[in-house]
Design a protein around this motif. Sequence first.
Motif, PDB file in Angstrom:
ATOM      1  N   GLY A   1      11.420  17.690   7.937  1.00  0.00           N
ATOM      2  CA  GLY A   1      12.515  18.208   8.751  1.00  0.00           C
ATOM      3  C   GLY A   1      12.348  19.623   9.255  1.00  0.00           C
ATOM      4  N   GLY A   2      13.390  20.070   9.982  1.00  0.00           N
ATOM      5  CA  GLY A   2      13.361  21.361  10.648  1.00  0.00           C
ATOM      6  C   GLY A   2      13.238  22.545   9.703  1.00  0.00           C
ATOM      7  N   ARG A   3      13.696  22.395   8.469  1.00  0.00           N
ATOM      8  CA  ARG A   3      13.568  23.462   7.470  1.00  0.00           C
ATOM      9  C   ARG A   3      12.421  23.157   6.517  1.00  0.00           C
ATOM     10  NH1 ARG A   3      20.049  24.256   6.059  1.00  0.00           N
ATOM     11  NH2 ARG A   3      20.671  24.890   8.173  1.00  0.00           N
ATOM     12  N   SER A   4      11.357  22.615   7.040  1.00  0.00           N
ATOM     13  CA  SER A   4      10.225  22.103   6.270  1.00  0.00           C
ATOM     14  C   SER A   4       9.693  23.098   5.238  1.00  0.00           C
ATOM     15  CB  SER A   4       9.097  21.734   7.234  1.00  0.00           C
ATOM     16  OG  SER A   4       7.915  21.432   6.530  1.00  0.00           O
ATOM     17  N   LYS A   5       9.721  22.650   3.981  1.00  0.00           N
ATOM     18  CA  LYS A   5       9.122  23.468   2.928  1.00  0.00           C
ATOM     19  C   LYS A   5       7.601  23.393   3.015  1.00  0.00           C
ATOM     20  CE  LYS A   5       9.613  24.669  -1.932  1.00  0.00           C
ATOM     21  NZ  LYS A   5      10.340  24.383  -3.198  1.00  0.00           N
ATOM     22  N   THR A   6       7.094  22.243   3.462  1.00  0.00           N
ATOM     23  CA  THR A   6       5.649  22.109   3.635  1.00  0.00           C
ATOM     24  C   THR A   6       5.135  23.161   4.611  1.00  0.00           C
ATOM     25  OG1 THR A   6       5.912  19.713   3.358  1.00  0.00           O
ATOM     26  CG2 THR A   6       3.798  20.498   4.199  1.00  0.00           C
ATOM     27  N   ARG A   7       5.799  23.278   5.762  1.00  0.00           N
ATOM     28  CA  ARG A   7       5.395  24.266   6.764  1.00  0.00           C
ATOM     29  C   ARG A   7       5.482  25.676   6.214  1.00  0.00           C
ATOM     30  NH1 ARG A   7       9.320  23.503  10.366  1.00  0.00           N
ATOM     31  NH2 ARG A   7      10.496  25.261   9.554  1.00  0.00           N
ATOM     32  N   SER A   8       6.551  25.955   5.463  1.00  0.00           N
ATOM     33  CA  SER A   8       6.743  27.290   4.903  1.00  0.00           C
ATOM     34  C   SER A   8       5.638  27.630   3.917  1.00  0.00           C
ATOM     35  CB  SER A   8       8.114  27.363   4.212  1.00  0.00           C
ATOM     36  OG  SER A   8       8.300  28.608   3.588  1.00  0.00           O
ATOM     37  N   ILE A   9       5.301  26.706   3.017  1.00  0.00           N
ATOM     38  CA  ILE A   9       4.252  26.959   2.028  1.00  0.00           C
ATOM     39  C   ILE A   9       2.901  27.173   2.707  1.00  0.00           C
ATOM     40  CG2 ILE A   9       2.941  25.911   0.142  1.00  0.00           C
ATOM     41  CD1 ILE A   9       5.531  24.565  -0.770  1.00  0.00           C
ATOM     42  N   LEU A  10       2.646  26.413   3.768  1.00  0.00           N
ATOM     43  CA  LEU A  10       1.376  26.545   4.490  1.00  0.00           C
ATOM     44  C   LEU A  10       1.306  27.836   5.301  1.00  0.00           C
ATOM     45  CD1 LEU A  10       0.943  22.870   5.743  1.00  0.00           C
ATOM     46  CD2 LEU A  10      -0.431  24.026   3.991  1.00  0.00           C
ATOM     47  N   GLY A  11       2.454  28.494   5.480  1.00  0.00           N
ATOM     48  CA  GLY A  11       2.475  29.743   6.229  1.00  0.00           C
ATOM     49  C   GLY A  11       2.297  29.556   7.718  1.00  0.00           C
ATOM     50  N   ILE A  12       2.688  28.378   8.236  1.00  0.00           N
ATOM     51  CA  ILE A  12       2.598  28.115   9.667  1.00  0.00           C
ATOM     52  C   ILE A  12       3.849  28.672  10.332  1.00  0.00           C
ATOM     53  CG2 ILE A  12       2.519  26.315  11.439  1.00  0.00           C
ATOM     54  CD1 ILE A  12       0.972  24.577   9.469  1.00  0.00           C
ATOM     55  N   SER A  13       3.662  29.549  11.293  1.00  0.00           N
ATOM     56  CA  SER A  13       4.810  30.191  11.934  1.00  0.00           C
ATOM     57  C   SER A  13       5.584  29.187  12.777  1.00  0.00           C
ATOM     58  CB  SER A  13       4.359  31.368  12.805  1.00  0.00           C
ATOM     59  OG  SER A  13       3.499  30.924  13.837  1.00  0.00           O
TER      60      SER A  13
ATOM     61  N   HIS B   1       0.811  -1.220   0.000  1.00  0.00           N
ATOM     62  CA  HIS B   1       0.000   0.000   0.000  1.00  0.00           C
ATOM     63  C   HIS B   1       0.847   1.273   0.000  1.00  0.00           C
ATOM     64  CE1 HIS B   1      -3.593  -2.381   0.717  1.00  0.00           C
ATOM     65  NE2 HIS B   1      -2.961  -3.004   1.704  1.00  0.00           N
ATOM     66  N   VAL B   2       2.168   1.116   0.023  1.00  0.00           N
ATOM     67  CA  VAL B   2       3.058   2.276   0.134  1.00  0.00           C
ATOM     68  C   VAL B   2       4.055   2.277  -1.014  1.00  0.00           C
ATOM     69  CG1 VAL B   2       4.822   3.426   1.545  1.00  0.00           C
ATOM     70  CG2 VAL B   2       2.876   2.298   2.659  1.00  0.00           C
ATOM     71  N   ARG B   3       4.249   3.434  -1.597  1.00  0.00           N
ATOM     72  CA  ARG B   3       5.337   3.610  -2.562  1.00  0.00           C
ATOM     73  C   ARG B   3       6.160   4.818  -2.130  1.00  0.00           C
ATOM     74  NH1 ARG B   3       3.206   6.273  -8.167  1.00  0.00           N
ATOM     75  NH2 ARG B   3       1.782   7.829  -7.278  1.00  0.00           N
ATOM     76  N   VAL B   4       7.453   4.729  -2.367  1.00  0.00           N
ATOM     77  CA  VAL B   4       8.388   5.788  -1.990  1.00  0.00           C
ATOM     78  C   VAL B   4       9.073   6.279  -3.252  1.00  0.00           C
ATOM     79  CG1 VAL B   4      10.368   6.423  -0.568  1.00  0.00           C
ATOM     80  CG2 VAL B   4       8.740   4.689   0.263  1.00  0.00           C
ATOM     81  N   LEU B   5       8.937   7.566  -3.538  1.00  0.00           N
ATOM     82  CA  LEU B   5       9.486   8.158  -4.755  1.00  0.00           C
ATOM     83  C   LEU B   5      10.571   9.161  -4.386  1.00  0.00           C
ATOM     84  CD1 LEU B   5       6.111   8.838  -6.642  1.00  0.00           C
ATOM     85  CD2 LEU B   5       7.531   6.772  -6.710  1.00  0.00           C
ATOM     86  N   PHE B   6      11.753   8.994  -4.984  1.00  0.00           N
ATOM     87  CA  PHE B   6      12.876   9.877  -4.703  1.00  0.00           C
ATOM     88  C   PHE B   6      13.037  10.931  -5.802  1.00  0.00           C
ATOM     89  CE2 PHE B   6      13.905   5.978  -2.357  1.00  0.00           C
ATOM     90  CZ  PHE B   6      14.156   6.520  -1.103  1.00  0.00           C
ATOM     91  N   SER B   7      13.849  11.940  -5.506  1.00  0.00           N
ATOM     92  CA  SER B   7      14.104  13.070  -6.411  1.00  0.00           C
ATOM     93  C   SER B   7      12.820  13.822  -6.740  1.00  0.00           C
ATOM     94  CB  SER B   7      14.785  12.591  -7.703  1.00  0.00           C
ATOM     95  OG  SER B   7      16.022  11.975  -7.433  1.00  0.00           O
ATOM     96  N   LYS B   8      11.912  13.884  -5.765  1.00  0.00           N
ATOM     97  CA  LYS B   8      10.630  14.576  -5.948  1.00  0.00           C
ATOM     98  C   LYS B   8      10.578  15.761  -4.978  1.00  0.00           C
ATOM     99  CE  LYS B   8       8.940  11.357  -8.747  1.00  0.00           C
ATOM    100  NZ  LYS B   8       8.647  11.600 -10.185  1.00  0.00           N
ATOM    101  N   GLU B   9      10.634  16.960  -5.503  1.00  0.00           N
ATOM    102  CA  GLU B   9      10.652  18.169  -4.674  1.00  0.00           C
ATOM    103  C   GLU B   9       9.296  18.855  -4.671  1.00  0.00           C
ATOM    104  OE1 GLU B   9      13.160  22.352  -4.139  1.00  0.00           O
ATOM    105  OE2 GLU B   9      13.326  21.210  -6.009  1.00  0.00           O
ATOM    106  N   LEU B  10       8.775  19.137  -3.480  1.00  0.00           N
ATOM    107  CA  LEU B  10       7.519  19.866  -3.356  1.00  0.00           C
ATOM    108  C   LEU B  10       7.717  21.297  -3.867  1.00  0.00           C
ATOM    109  CD1 LEU B  10       4.597  20.136  -2.239  1.00  0.00           C
ATOM    110  CD2 LEU B  10       5.634  20.808  -0.053  1.00  0.00           C
ATOM    111  N   ILE B  11       6.865  21.701  -4.812  1.00  0.00           N
ATOM    112  CA  ILE B  11       6.943  23.044  -5.384  1.00  0.00           C
ATOM    113  C   ILE B  11       5.865  23.950  -4.804  1.00  0.00           C
ATOM    114  CG2 ILE B  11       6.794  24.411  -7.501  1.00  0.00           C
ATOM    115  CD1 ILE B  11       9.322  22.724  -7.252  1.00  0.00           C
ATOM    116  N   SER B  12       4.636  23.430  -4.732  1.00  0.00           N
ATOM    117  CA  SER B  12       3.538  24.260  -4.240  1.00  0.00           C
ATOM    118  C   SER B  12       2.410  23.377  -3.740  1.00  0.00           C
ATOM    119  CB  SER B  12       3.020  25.198  -5.343  1.00  0.00           C
ATOM    120  OG  SER B  12       2.480  24.435  -6.417  1.00  0.00           O
ATOM    121  N   ILE B  13       1.587  23.952  -2.872  1.00  0.00           N
ATOM    122  CA  ILE B  13       0.351  23.306  -2.433  1.00  0.00           C
ATOM    123  C   ILE B  13      -0.782  24.100  -3.065  1.00  0.00           C
ATOM    124  CG2 ILE B  13      -1.096  22.704  -0.450  1.00  0.00           C
ATOM    125  CD1 ILE B  13       1.453  22.509   1.231  1.00  0.00           C
TER     126      ILE B  13
END
Length: 384
Positions: free
Chosen positions: A199-211, A150-162
Amino acid sequence: MSAKATSAEVLIVGAGPVGLFTALRLGQAGVSVTVLEKDGGLSQLPRACMFYPQVQFALDEAKVYSDLIKKGGGFRTTGLDIRFPPLPDANGGKKPGQLVASFPKEDAAEFNPEGPPRAPMDGSPAISMLNIPQSQMCQVFMDRAIETGHVRVLFSKELISIENEGSGEDDAQVSIRVKDLASNTESRYAASLLIGADGGRSKTRSILGISFPGHTWPEKLVATDVWLRNEEEGPITTTLLMDPVHYTILSPLTRPIRGEVSKWRVTFALNPEDLETRTDEDLLTEEYITQHYDRSWRLAANFRKGRCLLAGDAAHVNNVIGGLGLSNCLLDSVALSDALIMILREGKPMDPLLTMYSDERRQVFQFFIDPVSSWVSSRRRNTP
């Protein structure tokens, strides 16, 4: 160039231990998961390597403990010592520093280095560590997660936007845009829920605008792996060395046996003055590191925004000395995956469960992890 959307029930950004352990537990429950990792493979950097009993129980419950021992090379040690730094001996060598404190050990007759922790027969408290490098733990997590089907892991995939956070009442999905760093193409992914475990420099958190308010510890730490002989009076379990500047933690990477050589992780704090006068290259030279052989917390304002969640270092960062960081992060995985399984497989309401996850895990960090890791860091500096 953009490809059509690829769907899963849960998207996880980050193939570190938190992302992979969450994926494993969800996969075991039949939840379809796609893990997206920016790097080309699992990180091999010398990071966390010791895990407290609470995490060991969670790993055993997930039926992955045995694989961490047999396939990942993990093992247990019992007790945790706090000492002063080594002192010169009469022969021009070194002798162990004074033992300041020692956490209780499991009974020697009952101790099993390959099994999960057990409470002492006399009912007294005891502590043990699961010793395994983070890189080896991640490999086991990924292999077992993929085996669920039920799980797949994909590498070299960078989050660009939500593109859609799923915050609206009628929004049933989260959608993101991802760049394939190998082919330089972009794709769209959609899911019921998104987890930022990057991680600590989470791009997900940054895009979501969570302080991410807090402070940064002024120290810089160096983690090194070295082969050392286990002397008769020397450390044989995880050991913290108190020092006003170069406080140090010793943690075994292979099973330590008296009189034999084993591999140890030696993590020490650098002198802040050195950070001002030396380059990173200077601080990583063999000469500089060898002399040490001789002698931040932050918390996200919210772990949730709509159908997007944060976990692990993406949600909170504490001082690494004391070993509470990844242990706490893996317990995020347990709490979050439990909540998602109740939502996706048991039909429980989403809003109260995800809000409870965010609130409860924030409180664990605020009122336990940060105060304890801060106290441990401050105590490590105190010498007579």
